[in-house]
Enzyme design. Structure first.
Site, mmCIF file in Angstrom:
data_model
loop_
_atom_site.group_PDB
_atom_site.id
_atom_site.type_symbol
_atom_site.label_atom_id
_atom_site.label_comp_id
_atom_site.label_asym_id
_atom_site.label_seq_id
_atom_site.Cartn_x
_atom_site.Cartn_y
_atom_site.Cartn_z
ATOM 1 N N CYS A 142 71.462 98.625 11.679
ATOM 2 C CA CYS A 142 71.902 98.580 13.078
ATOM 3 C C CYS A 142 73.369 98.968 13.195
ATOM 4 C CB CYS A 142 71.673 97.167 13.616
ATOM 5 S SG CYS A 142 72.295 96.908 15.275
ATOM 6 N N CYS A 145 75.404 96.844 15.614
ATOM 7 C CA CYS A 145 75.751 95.529 15.067
ATOM 8 C C CYS A 145 76.883 95.647 14.041
ATOM 9 C CB CYS A 145 74.558 94.892 14.355
ATOM 10 S SG CYS A 145 73.041 94.896 15.306
ATOM 11 N N ASP A 146 76.792 96.633 13.156
ATOM 12 C CA ASP A 146 77.629 96.622 11.950
ATOM 13 C C ASP A 146 78.627 97.768 11.836
ATOM 14 O OD1 ASP A 146 76.237 94.370 11.148
ATOM 15 O OD2 ASP A 146 74.723 95.524 10.073
HETATM 16 C C1 LIG Z 1 70.413 92.502 9.186
HETATM 17 C C2 LIG Z 1 70.487 92.411 10.693
HETATM 18 C C3 LIG Z 1 71.709 92.274 11.307
HETATM 19 C C4 LIG Z 1 71.790 92.187 12.695
HETATM 20 N N1 LIG Z 1 73.004 92.017 13.263
HETATM 21 C C5 LIG Z 1 73.093 91.865 14.605
HETATM 22 C C6 LIG Z 1 74.363 91.621 15.225
HETATM 23 O O1 LIG Z 1 75.403 91.564 14.564
HETATM 24 N N2 LIG Z 1 74.378 91.467 16.581
HETATM 25 C C7 LIG Z 1 73.239 91.549 17.348
HETATM 26 O O2 LIG Z 1 73.317 91.379 18.564
HETATM 27 N N3 LIG Z 1 72.049 91.801 16.785
HETATM 28 C C8 LIG Z 1 71.940 91.952 15.443
HETATM 29 N N4 LIG Z 1 70.730 92.212 14.864
HETATM 30 C C9 LIG Z 1 69.559 92.372 15.747
HETATM 31 C C10 LIG Z 1 69.044 91.000 16.190
HETATM 32 O O3 LIG Z 1 68.905 90.187 15.061
HETATM 33 C C11 LIG Z 1 67.714 91.143 16.914
HETATM 34 O O4 LIG Z 1 67.866 92.015 17.994
HETATM 35 C C12 LIG Z 1 67.233 89.794 17.422
HETATM 36 O O5 LIG Z 1 67.135 88.859 16.363
HETATM 37 C C13 LIG Z 1 65.859 89.915 18.096
HETATM 38 O O6 LIG Z 1 65.479 88.635 18.493
HETATM 39 P P1 LIG Z 1 63.956 88.242 18.748
HETATM 40 O O7 LIG Z 1 63.984 86.804 19.122
HETATM 41 O O8 LIG Z 1 63.331 89.190 19.657
HETATM 42 O O9 LIG Z 1 63.213 88.466 17.342
HETATM 43 P P2 LIG Z 1 63.528 87.984 15.872
HETATM 44 O O10 LIG Z 1 64.906 87.511 15.689
HETATM 45 O O11 LIG Z 1 63.036 89.084 15.000
HETATM 46 O O12 LIG Z 1 62.560 86.730 15.701
HETATM 47 C C14 LIG Z 1 61.168 86.861 15.694
HETATM 48 C C15 LIG Z 1 60.576 85.520 15.341
HETATM 49 O O13 LIG Z 1 59.164 85.558 15.482
HETATM 50 C C16 LIG Z 1 58.585 84.803 14.432
HETATM 51 N N5 LIG Z 1 57.200 85.235 14.271
HETATM 52 C C17 LIG Z 1 56.733 86.490 14.108
HETATM 53 N N6 LIG Z 1 55.396 86.473 14.034
HETATM 54 C C18 LIG Z 1 55.020 85.165 14.148
HETATM 55 C C19 LIG Z 1 53.770 84.493 14.144
HETATM 56 N N7 LIG Z 1 52.611 85.142 13.988
HETATM 57 N N8 LIG Z 1 53.756 83.142 14.272
HETATM 58 C C20 LIG Z 1 54.917 82.457 14.440
HETATM 59 N N9 LIG Z 1 56.126 83.047 14.471
HETATM 60 C C21 LIG Z 1 56.168 84.384 14.315
HETATM 61 C C22 LIG Z 1 59.477 85.084 13.236
HETATM 62 O O14 LIG Z 1 59.336 84.076 12.280
HETATM 63 C C23 LIG Z 1 60.850 85.049 13.922
HETATM 64 O O15 LIG Z 1 61.299 83.745 14.002
HETATM 65 C C24 LIG Z 1 70.608 92.284 13.482
HETATM 66 C C25 LIG Z 1 69.367 92.428 12.855
HETATM 67 C C26 LIG Z 1 69.296 92.487 11.476
HETATM 68 C C27 LIG Z 1 67.949 92.619 10.815
#
Ligand SMILES: Cc1cc2nc3c(=O)[nH]c(=O)nc-3n(C[C@H](O)[C@H](O)[C@H](O)COP(=O)(O)OP(=O)(O)OC[C@H]3O[C@@H](n4cnc5c(N)ncnc54)[C@H](O)[C@@H]3O)c2cc1C
Length: 332
Positions: A142, A145-146
């Site tokens: 990303c 992000c980084d």
């Molecule tokens: C390495 C990295 C660095 C990042 N750095 C940044 C940053 O600095 N700033 C920023 O704004 N964004 C950053 N991001 C992006 C950010 O993390 C995501 O945009 C954000 O986490 C998305 O949130 P979400 O809640 O949609 O999904 P996610 O955070 O992906 O969470 C999804 C959740 O669903 C759960 N899940 C999935 N399937 C199931 C199931 N069948 N049953 C139960 N639970 C399930 C998983 O366990 C998880 O808890 C980064 C991403 C990564 C990978």
């Protein structure tokens, strides 16, 4: 095979996902006294941010915040208002009726009037040794992000689509040089994105090439080895940043056939609301969003989903009151 048991009672809301979207939906629905039950996954509790170190762009933290700490705080805040957390996967759902059922990995069936889907999306990986260990230590998925951490560095971006071109172009703000590595001889990106990248002096291209090896030194990225896919020849590239932009996989397999998905598998919602095609089912975060994919946008849509669920439940209550009132006024 697990024994299937059924919990008593019907919940107001079940949330699937414990990333910023799921935890924010949990906070809002808990404060609305809807007693949400949150399934956070068996392995990936806290979501994508638990795999990173410093988060500098989440508002409210002028010094930045550790990804896992931010997620623990979000969880604690939702729990404080009564959200109930289960660190388990949901393995089966039936979202079609008025009462939705979700089955956890232990085989227990849970019932609710509304379900918020916040299962996120996974970044596609190169599947090379050291790739995961060096996440946040030179390897990233990303640029938004980084990118800021890569000032005056030589960077390689893997991919040939619009996202790769966008990441490469964005990274030139910080980087000394950006090399785009693509397996084919032509890019998949739209012409306008290609033109922008080709016109940028800081960007060069390695076509018909792939990353053969990621080099590591002192737990940091120390370069990559490129392989020419036509000749098999390899060469070293002395970079200290590797951005992988080869796509994402939304976690929607569980919902296919019930919830409408777009061609790439993302959950379709009636934007700007979070309503899916099924009444009482809402989608939030990266499982819906293939454009912005940030913690703050995921949290924002988690809030929207919670408010949509609240309104849906309030409308159900109103309808029931009217039906009951009509029944009591009927004379025989
Ligand atoms: C390495 C990295 C660095 C990042 N750095 C940044 C940053 O600095 N700033 C920023 O704004 N964004 C950053 N991001 C992006 C950010 O993390 C995501 O945009 C954000 O986490 C998305 O949130 P979400 O809640 O949609 O999904 P996610 O955070 O992906 O969470 C999804 C959740 O669903 C759960 N899940 C999935 N399937 C199931 C199931 N069948 N049953 C139960 N639970 C399930 C998983 O366990 C998880 O808890 C980064 C991403 C990564 C990978």
């Amino acid at each position: 095979m697990n024994t299937v048991t059924e919990t008593d009672g019907i919940r107001e809301v079940i949330i699937i996902g414990s990333g910023p979207a799921g935890y924010t939906a949990a906070l809002y629905t808990a404060r609305a006294e809807l007693k949400p039950l949150v399934f956070g996954g068996a392995i990936f509790v806290g979501g994508a941010l638990t795999t990173t170190t410093e988060v500098e762009n989440f508002p409210g933290f002028p010094e930045g915040v550790d990804g896992p700490v931010l997620m623990e705080n979000m969880r604690a805040q939702a729990e404080k208002f009564g959200a109930e957390m289960v660190d388990d996967d949901i393995v089966e759902v039936d979202l079609t009726g008025d009462i939705k059922t979700v089955t956890d990995a232990a085989g227990t069936v849970h019932r609710a009037k509304t379900v918020i889907v916040a299962t996120g999306s996974g970044y596609r990986k190169l599947n090379l040794p050291s790739e995961d260990e060096l996440s946040g230590r030179g390897v990233s998925w990303c640029a938004t992000c980084d990118g800021f951490f890569f000032r005056d560095r030589d960077i390689v971006v893997v991919g040939g689509g619009d996202t790769a071109m966008e990441e490469a172009t964005f990274l030139t703000r910080f980087a000394r040089s950006v090399t785009v590595v693509h397996r084919r001889s032509v890019l998949r990106a739209s012409q306008v994105m290609q033109n922008r990248a080709f016109a940028d002096d800081k960007i060069s291209f390695a076509f018909d090439s792939e990353i053969a090896e990621i080099k590591e030194e002192d737990s940091k990225l120390a370069g990559v080895v490129l392989r020419d896919v036509l000749t098999g020849k390899t060469r070293d590239l002395g970079v200290t940043g590797l951005f992988i932009a080869i796509g994402h996989d939304p976690r929607t397999e569980l919902f296919a056939g019930q919830l409408d998905l777009d061609a790439a598998g993302y959950l379709k919602v009636a934007s700007p609301s979070t309503r899916t095609n099924l009444p009482g089912v809402f989608g939030a975060g990266d499982v819906v969003d293939h454009i912005y994919r940030q913690a703050i946008t995921a949290a924002g849509s988690g809030c929207t989903a919670a408010l949509d669920a609240e309104r849906y439940l309030a409308a159900l209550t109103d309808t029931k009151k009217i039906t009951d009132a009509n029944k009591s006024t009927v004379t025989v």
